[in-house]
Design a protein around this motif. Structure first.
Motif, short mmCIF file in Angstrom:
data_model
loop_
_atom_site.label_atom_id
_atom_site.label_comp_id
_atom_site.label_asym_id
_atom_site.label_seq_id
_atom_site.Cartn_x
_atom_site.Cartn_y
_atom_site.Cartn_z
N GLN A 124 -4.77 2.01 9.68
CA GLN A 124 -4.53 0.68 9.08
C GLN A 124 -5.73 -0.24 9.27
O GLN A 124 -5.65 -1.41 8.93
N LEU A 151 -2.60 -8.08 9.58
CA LEU A 151 -2.58 -6.99 10.56
C LEU A 151 -2.68 -7.55 11.98
O LEU A 151 -3.54 -7.15 12.77
N MET A 175 6.75 5.70 16.92
CA MET A 175 7.10 4.35 16.48
C MET A 175 6.24 3.35 17.26
O MET A 175 5.76 3.66 18.35
N CYS A 218 8.51 3.83 4.79
CA CYS A 218 8.29 4.81 5.87
C CYS A 218 9.20 4.59 7.07
O CYS A 218 9.49 5.51 7.80
N MET A 263 8.43 3.16 9.77
CA MET A 263 7.71 3.17 11.04
C MET A 263 6.43 2.35 11.01
O MET A 263 5.49 2.61 11.75
N ALA A 264 6.42 1.35 10.17
CA ALA A 264 5.29 0.40 10.10
C ALA A 264 3.98 1.05 9.70
O ALA A 264 2.91 0.57 10.05
N GLN A 265 4.07 2.14 8.97
CA GLN A 265 2.85 2.82 8.52
C GLN A 265 2.39 2.35 7.15
O GLN A 265 1.20 2.37 6.87
N CYS A 266 3.33 1.95 6.29
CA CYS A 266 2.94 1.77 4.88
C CYS A 266 2.94 0.33 4.40
O CYS A 266 2.33 0.04 3.37
N GLY A 323 -3.22 -2.05 6.01
CA GLY A 323 -1.90 -1.64 6.50
C GLY A 323 -0.90 -1.41 5.39
O GLY A 323 0.24 -1.04 5.64
N ARG A 369 11.96 8.76 4.66
CA ARG A 369 10.60 9.29 4.43
C ARG A 369 10.48 10.69 5.00
O ARG A 369 9.86 11.57 4.40
N ASN A 406 5.77 11.91 8.30
CA ASN A 406 5.69 10.56 7.75
C ASN A 406 4.21 10.25 7.50
O ASN A 406 3.35 11.13 7.63
N ARG A 461 -6.32 4.50 2.39
CA ARG A 461 -6.03 3.07 2.51
C ARG A 461 -7.16 2.24 1.90
O ARG A 461 -8.24 2.76 1.59
#
Lengths: 193, 156, 719
Positions: free
Chosen positions: A74, A88, A104, B38, B40-43, B128, C425, C653, C661
């Protein structure tokens, strides 16, 4: 100001050492303290270099992840206050507590990196370099030895021992770590060679 | 019972405090503009504003939103007038469109904090948010355009 | 191009709407021609009220036979209609058509969005629909004003005769009572006002304010959410399960066994997922449990050492090969790839008595309707399917077996409840339907002139269509989707002896078309090998391709891309470039990638893309699709890999199946070569060239050839 203590203490050691012939017993105790302190740092160094600690003390401005210390995806950046930038920011994903589940986001209140003006890099540092850096008020955010001990009591530091599902802990218990860190300070915050 | 304020409207919901805000928004309040991608805060598809910050609602417990201000894409502006929404249409950004709510909510924080973002600032703010259709270049252009629109007085 | 008269299509009947507007109805040609292609003969079929309606207040509703999944048909098909109808662009609204005869693909004969075909396959049909409606409106105006048709013009939704101006809406009812013209004349290309012009997307507004409804956004009172526990191993089945803990989760309403697993039904997703996590299931993993991708490739390698089913042949490779003076041998490995659409699979089903309603995003609504009907013991017409916006398709929402729709219907049937099935997912990543894993083995013998004199090419990989209702696509043992891009390569024209063979082993893993299908791997093999041949011949990659390519359209985009990229100009120090050119889905695309490698990290700075799709109906849409295809392909180059161990998919995932990105996205320049040749598609052709262009640039940087995707750290080190 409390920040001068380490320096004073170090000067004291040097003075004592150069004057060792004046008092054999005193010198012996100093040598003993010195090695206790040094050894204590070498113990806590193992913790500092563990992924749970090092990942938020990266060499660059991107936090690290995982036991392989890979760059946080990210494109997350430190930001001036160490709390990320724009969309972010750390707390946008990192909650006041660990989010349950593998991979997580881990969390404690106020999840962050060291700020940009006190980067406190662990990654790539030898024990010698790290000890110098940690005790240097110019690099540690003006912390006194007592402040450093207090820092080790914060939720963020303690998190390393409650790192959430699937994450390895540092190589010794928190209490051991804390005691060793305190010992390092108490016995003179000696910088290992 | 949990009380929360979404898009300036107060709601009381009977859910567990650990339930992610995302599912409260989508499955309880039926505000479906915020997307699940997702979990899980990935996308970033689930990005909403919590007190103005671009939180990932899929990992944000509803407990954290209690008595706080939540804004979703539905509440970003009235009638698509936010400079980002205008710029998104003008630059033809969306393709499948699924990620764009989250993209816009992230970009809104960027523009608020930095009215003149550089390409690097955009990377720092927007990486992110995943777009599987690959609209990144258009998002970049649209953010620059929105910055201009904002300067011309397009802020809500 | 001259204007074309379509006398074949007769428009027999029109009808009024309930509100007194116009609905246009007409015969549907069963096959369309591409622009520049001779018209095919067509069986015709009458279906009323198919494509557009005009309301008294002059609004135009256009129904789409193809579904919007990002590729832009929500805008392109209305452009085709509006061009001939001469309506007000701002008064158009768009909806997905239901399953039905009028919406079957003009070339494929089933209702499908895929194969990058939507625009060219509807080029006639939607223009015709617009032209027919316009003719009726003009006729109605002529009668009303008592003037000859020739005295009437149309403009932006109005009929104009002298100083009279009547809206289409006012004429709609009268027009609906007229017999449809038996033929209409379509506009000459030079008179186009919309086509060929960059038009902004009609769905942009709804996709920037949260209003756009995707399948996952469907809601109605009493609807519950279903989450299914699937077998961790492909083909596994439930032996026994204990739902007591799941049922104890607050919000869980029911737990039912279905053929594909155990479904937990709850008030909302969170409860359903927690309920699923609490299920105790004893799985019979079946034969698939021993499958792993490492041994799969070992098997594939062995197979490649044996003769396969012939997929293309010229001369006599076996005789020619030994006579060649220099050989290049290469083996390539391509992993399984997940589509990873941003919107995970989902489907909402409500069964009431003897009717069923379905809401989902699907590329094949007709097949899904039939599949649902079969499960319920209904006739297809008892099943209404409402197509929603697709949060990405890329082929995943075109399963011949209607996997997620069938599963949702099974849950609704077993539970007796209206449900929205939601795949997490993780379900989506592990639920199968991947770009098949492939291995290529190629031996090339070079003649004294440095050109390939003999080319032996063996391809090993699962057939996408084998064992599906589309199995009939396999001809002489060859699934064309496994070899496309190799056995129709333009380079073959210049190779006197070649043999292309295919092995199609079966595995437990379900596979599917994945944006650009076979071209995802064949373009890589062909375009990196050609680059390798250029190096072997001591020639510049562009010059070498120029010397060996005979296809005008390949050459056209090759030259354009090279020119726009400044191929002959030096790059900044540390930057390198590579080129690739490939035709797929009727369009020709060349790309130049500019890269650098810093501390083992690949950075793609710029991609220059040239595309010839014949006629670019919406140039902005074409550019967007090239950009999209390039990012999609680049993601696969850098990250795309699904692996299996003990029959289970390892990735879960986006943290372990990464997607490119913003901070990794290159600058992309798209140049359209307007050739006026036969039309091709644009949804997919942007993808195939990027991987070989990158690999060829990496060779320029490192001196090493990339033989396996995704890239490994070793690929980025100096030779």
């Amino acid at each position: 100001m409390r920040t001068g203590r380490i320096t004073q203490c170090s000067i004291g050691i040097i003075v004592v050492l150069t004057a060792a012939s004046l008092s054999f017993n005193k010198a012996n105790k100093v040598t003993s303290d010195r090695s206790v302190s040094e050894n204590a740092f070498l113990q806590v160094y193992k913790v500092f270099m563990s992924p749970r600690c090092m990942n938020c003390h990266p060499a660059g401005d991107v936090p690290l992840q995982g036991d392989d210390n890979h760059l946080h995806p990210q494109g997350v950046k430190r930001g001036a206050d160490g709390k990320g930038v724009y969309a972010l920011k750390c707390a946008n994903c990192h909650q006041p507590q660990n989010t349950p589940g593998l991979d997580m986001p881990p969390g404690v209140p106020d999840w962050h990196l060291p700020p940009a003006d006190m980067r406190m890099v662990f990654q790539g540092k030898t024990a010698h370099e790290l000890a110098l850096q940690i005790k240097d008020p110019k690099q540690n955010g003006g912390k006194s030895p007592q402040d450093l001990i207090e820092h080790m009591k914060t939720d963020l530091v303690k998190w390393a021992w409650e790192p959430g599902d699937g994450r390895n802990k540092p190589p010794m218990s928190y209490n051991e770590f804390y005691n060793q860190f305190k010992l390092w300070i108490d016995k003179g915050a000696v910088v290992p060679n | 019972m949990i009380t929360l304020t979404v898009n300036d409207q107060s709601y009381t919901v009977d859910v567990e405090p650990t339930m992610p805000l995302l599912w409260v928004l989508r499955d309880v309040l039926h505000l479906t503009g915020t997307k699940y991608g997702c979990g899980m805060a990935q996308c970033g598809a689930c990005t909403v504003h919590l007190n103005g910050e671009a939180v990932r609602s899929c990992v944000t417990t509803v407990a954290r939103a209690v008595n706080q201000k939540v804004i979703t894409i539905e509440g970003l502006s009235s009638n698509n007038t936010h400079p980002l929404q205008r710029a998104w249409a003008e630059e033809d950004v969306p393709q499948c469109g699924y990620c764009q709510s989250g993209q816009i909510m992230s970009a809104a924080v960027l523009l608020r904090e930095n009215p003149n973002p550089t390409d690097q600032d955009i990377d720092d703010a927007m990486s992110g948010n995943i777009c599987r259709c690959g609209t990144y270049q258009r998002i970049r252009k649209a953010i620059h355009r929105a910055a201009s629109l904002q300067k011309e007085g397009g802020v809500q | 191009m001259s204007s074309t008269t379509y006398s074949r299509r007769r428009f027999l009947q029109t009808g009024g709407t309930l509100t007194g507007g116009l609905l246009v109805s007409f015969f549907i040609p069963a096959s369309a021609k591409r622009l520049g292609e001779k018209a095919a003969s067509a069986d015709v079929l009458f279906v009323p009220n198919a494509y557009l309606s005009i309301t008294p207040d002059n609004n135009i509703k256009i129904l789409l036979s193809h579904v919007e999944m990002g590729q832009g048909v929500w805008t392109t098909l209305p452009m085709l209609m509006a061009e001939e109808l001469d309506c007000d662009w701002d008064k158009i609204s768009v909806e997905h058509a239901p399953p039905g005869e009028p919406y079957k693909h003009t070339a494929y004969g089933i209702q499908i969005t895929g194969g990058s075909t939507s625009t060219w396959s509807e080029f006639d049909r939607y223009r015709n629909a617009g032209a027919t409606a316009r003719a009726l409106l003009v006729q109605a105006a002529a009668q009303k004003l008592n003037v000859p048709v020739s005295a009437i013009k149309t403009e932006k939704g109005f009929v104009i005769a002298g100083d009279k101006r009547i809206s289409y809406g006012e004429l709609a009812e009268a027009a609906s009572k007229l017999p449809a013209p038996t033929n209409v004349t379509l506009k000459d290309k030079k008179d186009w006002q919309y086509l060929g012009k960059p038009m902004r997307r009609l769905d942009a507004k709804a996709k920037t304010n949260g209003a756009a409804k995707f399948g996952l956004d469907v809601y109605f009172p009493d609807m519950l959410i279903a989450v299914v526990a699937h077998s961790p191993v492909f083909g596994g089945t439930v032996k026994t399960f204990d739902a007591s803990a799941a049922k104890a989760v607050k919000g869980v309403r029911d737990v039912v066994k279905i053929p594909t697993g155990v479904a937990v039904i709850a008030d909302h997703f969170w409860a359903a997922k927690k309920g699923r996590d609490a299920l105790k299931i004893d799985w019979d993993p079946g034969a698939g449990k021993s499958f792993d991708t490492v041994s799969q490739f070992q098997e594939y390698k062995k197979l490649a050492g044996t003769k396969g089913t012939p997929a293309g042949k010229a001369g006599a490779v076996d005789e020619a090969m030994p006579k060649t003076t220099k050989k290049i041998q290469a083996e390539y490995i391509f992993p399984y790839l997940a589509h990873a659409t941003m919107e995970p699979m989902n489907c909402t089903v409500k069964v009431t008595g003897n009717t069923c309603e379905i809401w989902t995003g699907t590329q094949m609504p007709g097949l899904d309707q039939a599949a649902a009907a079969k499960i319920l013991g209904f006739k297809p017409e008892q099943v209404t399917l409402h197509t929603q916006f697709l949060g990405g398709g890329f082929g995943r929402r075109a399963t011949p077996g209607s996997d997620f729709v069938s599963e949702a219907v099974q849950v609704a049937k077993a539970s007796g409840k209206p449900i929205k099935l939601v795949w997490s997912r993780e379900d989506d990543m592990r639920g199968g339907y991947y770009r098949p894993a492939f291995l290529h083995q190629v031996t090339i013998g070079l003649g004294n002139d440095g050109l390939p004199a003999a080319w032996q090419h063996r391809i090993v990989g699962q057939s996408i269509v084998a064992g599906t209702p589309f199995e009939g696509m396999i001809k002489d043992g060859i699934d064309a989707t496994s070899v496309e891009g190799v056995n129709d390569s333009p380079y073959l024209e210049s190779i006197p002896n070649y043999s292309i063979e295919l092995h199609s082993p079966k595995t437990p893993v379900s596979v599917l078309w994945w944006r650009s299908v076979g071209h995802t791997h064949t373009a890589f093999v062909m375009e990196t090998l050609i680059d390798e041949l250029a190096t072997a011949a001591g020639k510049d990659p562009v010059a070498y391709r120029r010397s060996i390519l005979k296809s005008k359209r390949h050459l056209g985009v090759l030259e354009l891309a090279a020119e726009k990229a400044g191929w002959n100009n030096p790059l900044p120090a540390g930057q390198f470039r590579g080129i690739a050119v490939h035709e797929s889905f009727g369009s020709f695309v060349a790309q130049v990638a500019e890269i650098s490698i810093d501390k083992g990290q690949l950075k793609v700075h710029r991609v220059v893309c040239a595309v010839d799709c014949g006629t670019a109906i919406n140039p902005e849409g074409v550019r967007a699709q090239m950009e999209s295809g390039i990012i999609f392909g680049l993601t696969a180059v850098l990250y795309g890999e699904i692996t299996l161990e003990n029959g289970q998919v390892k990735q879960r995932n986006f943290h372990d199946y990464k997607i490119l990105r913003m901070n990794e996205a290159p600058l992309i320049e798209v140049h359209i070569l307007e050739s006026g040749e036969k039309m091709g598609g644009c949804g997919e052709p942007g993808t195939p060239p990027i991987a070989p262009a990158i690999a060829n640039a990496i060779f320029a940087a490192t001196g090493k050839r990339v033989r396996q995707l995704p890239l490994k750290p070793a690929d980025l080190k100096q030779a």
